[in-house]
Scaffold this motif. Structure first.
Motif, PDB file in Angstrom:
ATOM      1  N   GLY A   1      91.883  52.845 -66.718  1.00 32.36           N
ATOM      2  CA  GLY A   1      92.750  52.046 -67.441  1.00 32.36           C
ATOM      3  C   GLY A   1      94.189  52.550 -67.878  1.00 32.36           C
ATOM      4  O   GLY A   1      95.150  51.647 -67.959  1.00 32.36           O
ATOM      5  N   GLU A   2      94.403  53.824 -67.718  1.00 34.43           N
ATOM      6  CA  GLU A   2      95.486  54.419 -67.967  1.00 34.43           C
ATOM      7  C   GLU A   2      96.472  53.841 -66.839  1.00 34.43           C
ATOM      8  O   GLU A   2      97.760  53.707 -67.094  1.00 34.43           O
ATOM      9  CB  GLU A   2      95.789  55.821 -68.165  1.00 34.43           C
ATOM     10  N   GLU A   3      96.159  53.649 -65.613  1.00 35.91           N
ATOM     11  CA  GLU A   3      97.050  53.164 -64.683  1.00 35.91           C
ATOM     12  C   GLU A   3      97.242  51.493 -64.796  1.00 35.91           C
ATOM     13  O   GLU A   3      98.089  51.214 -64.150  1.00 35.91           O
ATOM     14  CB  GLU A   3      96.347  53.480 -63.225  1.00 35.91           C
ATOM     15  N   LEU A   4      96.585  51.254 -65.682  1.00 35.09           N
ATOM     16  CA  LEU A   4      97.082  49.802 -66.058  1.00 35.09           C
ATOM     17  C   LEU A   4      97.977  49.730 -67.367  1.00 35.09           C
ATOM     18  O   LEU A   4      98.454  48.580 -67.779  1.00 35.09           O
ATOM     19  CB  LEU A   4      95.592  48.758 -66.218  1.00 35.09           C
ATOM     20  N   GLY A   5      98.134  50.769 -67.890  1.00 33.52           N
ATOM     21  CA  GLY A   5      99.090  50.878 -69.052  1.00 33.52           C
ATOM     22  C   GLY A   5      98.470  50.130 -70.339  1.00 33.52           C
ATOM     23  O   GLY A   5      98.904  49.826 -71.326  1.00 33.52           O
ATOM     24  N   LEU A   6      96.860  50.497 -70.448  1.00 32.81           N
ATOM     25  CA  LEU A   6      96.109  49.958 -71.538  1.00 32.81           C
ATOM     26  C   LEU A   6      96.685  50.678 -72.763  1.00 32.81           C
ATOM     27  O   LEU A   6      96.777  51.729 -72.846  1.00 32.81           O
ATOM     28  CB  LEU A   6      94.800  49.907 -71.336  1.00 32.81           C
ATOM     29  N   PRO A   7      97.028  49.862 -73.924  1.00 37.62           N
ATOM     30  CA  PRO A   7      96.918  50.600 -75.152  1.00 37.62           C
ATOM     31  C   PRO A   7      95.583  50.677 -75.969  1.00 37.62           C
ATOM     32  O   PRO A   7      94.723  50.250 -75.406  1.00 37.62           O
ATOM     33  CB  PRO A   7      97.956  49.439 -75.941  1.00 37.62           C
ATOM     34  N   GLU A   8      95.740  51.437 -77.080  1.00 39.93           N
ATOM     35  CA  GLU A   8      94.388  51.628 -77.659  1.00 39.93           C
ATOM     36  C   GLU A   8      94.399  50.351 -78.376  1.00 39.93           C
ATOM     37  O   GLU A   8      95.183  49.609 -78.979  1.00 39.93           O
ATOM     38  CB  GLU A   8      94.664  52.702 -78.900  1.00 39.93           C
ATOM     39  N   VAL A   9      92.931  49.884 -78.673  1.00 39.21           N
ATOM     40  CA  VAL A   9      92.812  48.602 -79.444  1.00 39.21           C
ATOM     41  C   VAL A   9      92.383  49.165 -80.630  1.00 39.21           C
ATOM     42  O   VAL A   9      91.251  49.609 -80.963  1.00 39.21           O
ATOM     43  CB  VAL A   9      91.576  47.725 -78.633  1.00 39.21           C
ATOM     44  N   ASP A  10      93.575  48.971 -81.694  1.00 38.57           N
ATOM     45  CA  ASP A  10      93.292  49.521 -83.036  1.00 38.57           C
ATOM     46  C   ASP A  10      93.027  48.641 -84.004  1.00 38.57           C
ATOM     47  O   ASP A  10      92.987  48.907 -85.248  1.00 38.57           O
ATOM     48  CB  ASP A  10      94.322  50.400 -83.155  1.00 38.57           C
ATOM     49  N   ASP A  11      92.571  47.368 -83.566  1.00 36.52           N
ATOM     50  CA  ASP A  11      92.462  46.411 -84.593  1.00 36.52           C
ATOM     51  C   ASP A  11      90.755  45.716 -84.559  1.00 36.52           C
ATOM     52  O   ASP A  11      90.629  44.636 -84.638  1.00 36.52           O
ATOM     53  CB  ASP A  11      93.192  45.140 -84.520  1.00 36.52           C
ATOM     54  N   LEU A  12      90.051  46.490 -83.948  1.00 36.83           N
ATOM     55  CA  LEU A  12      88.396  46.054 -83.856  1.00 36.83           C
ATOM     56  C   LEU A  12      88.077  45.964 -85.129  1.00 36.83           C
ATOM     57  O   LEU A  12      88.170  46.740 -85.961  1.00 36.83           O
ATOM     58  CB  LEU A  12      87.501  47.189 -83.316  1.00 36.83           C
TER      59      LEU A  12
END
Length: 571
Positions: free
Chosen positions: A407-418
């Protein structure tokens, strides 16, 4: 049905490569030559400059609609990884497990958990990796097992002082009635590092050591049965064709033989790291890695294929880490100091310089990493997608090997609002705190489409094991492949250039003087790399268009938050 994404990937225009003549980089059909991503000879030291892609299996691709990724899903996406240009794949644990820590509590080291598939699925995965020229590295967990492992169940049913309990760290408690733990150590995931059992006769009994959670009892590596069993485990998977092992908690295994009190018992819990000097980095562990290296060399001698041991050795300094990669021990160990570095030119300079100096002196190569399944993703950690791209291009220019996290190659951010109610990380459930929880980087990947599950699961499937945010619609692999400005194409071009340019991969690094907030060095003969860590543009260290850059980069200027590579003119 799994939505394919590879056919939608058109070739990158030749002119986008800037200063390098297209004929020197592209094949006749305009594609970067993918065959160069595979190891060229079976006996090559492929691992020294390999780029390995970490697959967190439960979050990669779901093939059967249960909302959890699996081995058939990994097989289906191997062409995507081949086209990206990586050299191999590292799989996080898929072994039978009660999943208290998502597979790092192993109940059977020689099987496949039914939620992930079967041994037949695994063998087919090995076969497909071979066909595509991809190496396959497995995660192994020797420091601890599951509380449901047959050995531990046997120990619970046995008497104090028995051979079954000697495979673990059982001890009598302190206090008048043994009601206090044997020492003051705290677990990395929160709470005491000891739990008390109820003996078979129903009375309160001994305590056992667990440096992570009570569901993960630590094995006693001073007991000769333990190393013998793990030799069998290694051979089981090597006989099935794997190319190596990533070793979880490689600085663990042995504890101080007397299990004394720690002067700072809360260090591991406070830092979420292996800091307690009595529980980690004991000298005896190096004999284990020597024996494992000998097993790998034995297999190499039979067929010429190099088998890799790469350790998760979290130790204080690069010099200490260098001890783990001496010529007869691990081939490599993850260099986490870069992963923990703040966005700062001087800090990056110090970390890179120490790694190159101390680790290459052993004859090994540095194993760089910026993301993994335990850390906040760089897009969030560094504060912007631009900085994450710049850090990636910098890392991929450094001498040695590199590991990418899915996913880093997709530029994914951290999902910090789970929401609290969906968090599965045992750290949260042990401490009640969201500090250090890891679910945010483990959310299932988005592959295609505009709504969940974004191609991760077939339509009409069970909900994904962690919910995907609506923002993932902008980060699908399908969109990334169609957009030539996406991080995917930056990674792909960088990975192909690593194979084409002799200056990259192994080799020399020489620092050059720069203005403040800029880091620059040359690789080999004729490649210059520079990163602007500042907030304003800086003069480029050379004139002319860069060969590759992490963002728009005009001749003579290095924008803020940008890394660029230049081919220097021949003198």
């Amino acid at each position: 049905m799994i939505t394919p994404v590879v056919p939608a990937d058109p070739p990158r225009p030749a002119e986008a490569l800037g200063a390098v003549e297209a004929s020197a980089v592209l094949t006749a059909d305009g594609l970067l030559p993918e065959e160069r991503t595979a190891p060229l000879t079976p006996d090559a030291l492929w691992w020294r400059d390999a780029v390995i892609y970490q697959v967190y299996v439960r979050s990669f691709q779901d093939s059967n609609g249960d909302g959890i990724g699996d081995l058939p899903g990994v097989r289906a996406r191997l062409p995507y990884l081949k086209r990206l240009g990586v050299d191999g794949v590292w799989l996080n644990p898929f072994y039978p497990s009660p999943q208290h820590d998502h597979g790092y509590d192993v109940a059977d080291y020689k099987g496949v958990d039914p939620m992930f598939g079967t041994l037949e699925d695994f063998d087919l995965l090995v076969e497909d990796c071979r066909k595509l020229g991809l190496r396959l590295v497995l995660d192994t967990v020797p420091n601890h097992c599951s509380a449901e492992h047959p050995w531990f169940l046997e120990a619970l049913a046995a008497a104090p002082g028995s051979a079954s309990r000697a495979r673990f760290h059982f001890a009598d408690g302190r206090g008048a009635a043994g009601e206090l733990p044997p020492n003051n150590w705290r677990a990395m995931f929160g709470g005491p590092a000891w739990s008390r059992i109820t003996e078979p006769d129903g009375t309160p009994g001994q305590w056992y050591l667990h440096m992570f959670t009570p569901e993960q009892p630590d094995l006693n590596w001073r007991n000769p049965e333990v190393p013998v069993e793990f030799e069998k485990v290694l051979r089981f998977w090597l006989d099935r064709g794997v190319d190596g092992f990533r070793i979880d908690v490689a600085a663990g295994l042995f504890k101080h033989p007397e299990l004394p009190d720690s002067p700072d018992p809360e260090a591991d819990e406070r830092t979420r790291d292996s800091v307690n000097p009595l529980a980690w980095n004991q000298p005896e562990v190096h004999e284990v890695w020597r024996s494992w290296r000998a097993i790998c060399e034995e297999y190499t001698a039979l067929d010429g294929r190099q088998r890799l041991l790469v350790g998760e050795a979290s130790v204080p300094t690069p010099a200490e880490q260098a001890k783990y990669v001496r010529g007869d021990e691990l081939h490599q160990a993850f260099f986490f100091h870069l992963l923990h570095a703040p966005w700062d030119a001087e800090h990056f300079h110090q970390v890179i310089d120490a790694a190159v100096r101390d680790i290459t002196a052993t004859g090994s190569t540095v194993t760089w990493v910026l993301n993994n399944h335990d850390q906040v993703r760089t897009t969030t950690r560094f504060g912007s997608p631009e900085r994450a791209r710049a850090a990636a291009l910098l890392m991929l220019s450094l001498p040695g090997a590199a590991y990418l996290y899915q996913g880093e190659e997709l530029g994914l951010p951290e999902v910090d609002d789970l929401p609290d109610e969906v968090i599965t990380d045992p750290i949260f459930h042990r401490t009640g705190s969201r500090k250090g929880i890891r679910d945010g980087c483990r959310v299932p990947l988005p592959w295609a489409g505009s709504r969940a599950p974004y191609g991760f699961s077939p339509e009409g499937s069970a909900p994904t094991w962690l919910p995907q945010p609506a923002s993932f619609a902008g980060h699908t692999a399908e969109r990334a492949l169609a957009d030539h400005t996406s991080p995917y194409h930056l990674y792909r071009e960088a990975l192909h250039l690593r194979r084409l340019l002799p200056q990259l991969g192994e080799g020399t690094l020489r620092w050059i003087e720069t203005p403040p907030n800029v880091l620059a060095f040359t690789r080999g003969d004729g490649l210059l790399v520079a990163t602007n860590f500042g907030t304003v543009p800086a003069p480029a260290p050379v004139t002319g268009q860069p060969l590759l850059s992490s963002g728009p980069c005009q001749a003579g200027v290095l924008p803020a938050g940008t890394t660029a590579w230049w081919i220097l003119p021949r003198r």
